[in-house]
Design an enzyme around this catalytic site. Structure first.
Site, mmCIF file in Angstrom:
data_model
loop_
_atom_site.group_PDB
_atom_site.id
_atom_site.type_symbol
_atom_site.label_atom_id
_atom_site.label_comp_id
_atom_site.label_asym_id
_atom_site.label_seq_id
_atom_site.Cartn_x
_atom_site.Cartn_y
_atom_site.Cartn_z
ATOM 1 N N SER A 52 -3.418 12.120 9.140
ATOM 2 C CA SER A 52 -4.301 10.961 9.263
ATOM 3 C C SER A 52 -3.518 9.747 9.744
ATOM 4 O O SER A 52 -2.402 9.490 9.284
ATOM 5 C CB SER A 52 -4.973 10.652 7.921
ATOM 6 N N ASP A 126 -9.302 8.201 -2.141
ATOM 7 C CA ASP A 126 -9.105 8.858 -0.853
ATOM 8 C C ASP A 126 -10.464 9.130 -0.234
ATOM 9 O O ASP A 126 -11.233 9.964 -0.741
ATOM 10 C CB ASP A 126 -8.327 10.166 -1.045
ATOM 11 N N ARG A 128 -10.927 10.084 2.988
ATOM 12 C CA ARG A 128 -10.814 10.915 4.195
ATOM 13 C C ARG A 128 -11.690 12.153 4.096
ATOM 14 O O ARG A 128 -11.966 12.651 3.008
ATOM 15 C CB ARG A 128 -9.364 11.338 4.408
ATOM 16 N N THR A 149 1.401 20.499 4.325
ATOM 17 C CA THR A 149 0.871 19.429 3.479
ATOM 18 C C THR A 149 1.414 19.587 2.070
ATOM 19 O O THR A 149 1.794 20.684 1.654
ATOM 20 C CB THR A 149 -0.673 19.451 3.441
#
Length: 202
Positions: A52, A126, A128, A149
């Site tokens: 991101s 968060d 996203r 990740t």
């Protein structure tokens, strides 16, 4: 989510020559890119980072987070493997935008952690979402990925979006005195898989 493919081009970088693919969300016009290297459509799981946007970390070398370090490590890892993809998703500040991120940083300067700052501004920790990833990967003929990740929520969100994940690959880089507290909060409050925590962050 409907994603429209726009165009592709060559992108030489210090880590090698990638192919940059441009995409646009049909409903919002928000733009995302994929950087690919090698034959990613041969059916084998593809090493992938869904990154991101973080202007401060990615472009301004901020040491307050680990984002820029992770982006560089992802590009390096893909180059070293000779095959992989970095998705660059336009959702700055975990989805709250750049100006609100500056406001959140101001609250952090006053003692709030990264989660508390977002909540004090009226946002979730968060915001996203990853619905754009599956159609981007489908365009690239990628059927499964090895996801770089430390974030279990990202693994879950991508899986729920229809992305087949065969492996989670740790990407721990860039810890420093300016982001110790930030990383510790990501581990303690957001569940990130981080092997090292500093008990006395500065």
């Amino acid at each position: 989510m409907q994603i429209n493919y726009i165009a592709s081009c060559s992108l030489p970088t210090p880590y090698g020559v990638f192919t940059m693919h441009g995409f646009e969300e049909a409903e919002t016009g928000k733009e995302h890119i994929a950087l690919s290297m090698g034959d990613v459509a041969n059916g084998e799981p593809v090493l992938l980072r869904a990154h991101s946007e973080c202007l401060t970390g990615d472009a301004l070398y901020s040491m307050r987070c680990d984002c820029g370090y992770q982006l560089e490590e992802a590009l390096r890892a893909v180059s070293e493997a000779g095959r992989g993809v970095v998705l660059y998703l336009r959702q700055e500040g975990r989805g709250i935008g750049l100006i609100n991120k500056i406001r959140a940083y101001n609250l952090q300067d006053q003692g709030a952690d990264t989660v508390e700052a977002n909540e004090q501004l009226g946002f979730g920790a968060d915001l996203r979402e990853y619905g754009m990833c599956q159609p981007m990967l489908e365009h690239l003929n990628i059927s499964s990925i090895r996801l770089m990740t430390n974030n279990p929520r990202k693994v879950k969100a991508l899986s729920e979006a229809g992305v087949a994940i065969t492996e989670r690959v740790s990407i721990e880089v860039g810890r420093n005195p300016h982001n110790n507290g930030y990383l510790n909060t990501k581990a303690s409050k957001l569940g990130h898989f981080l092997s090292h925590q500093d008990d006395n962050p500065e």
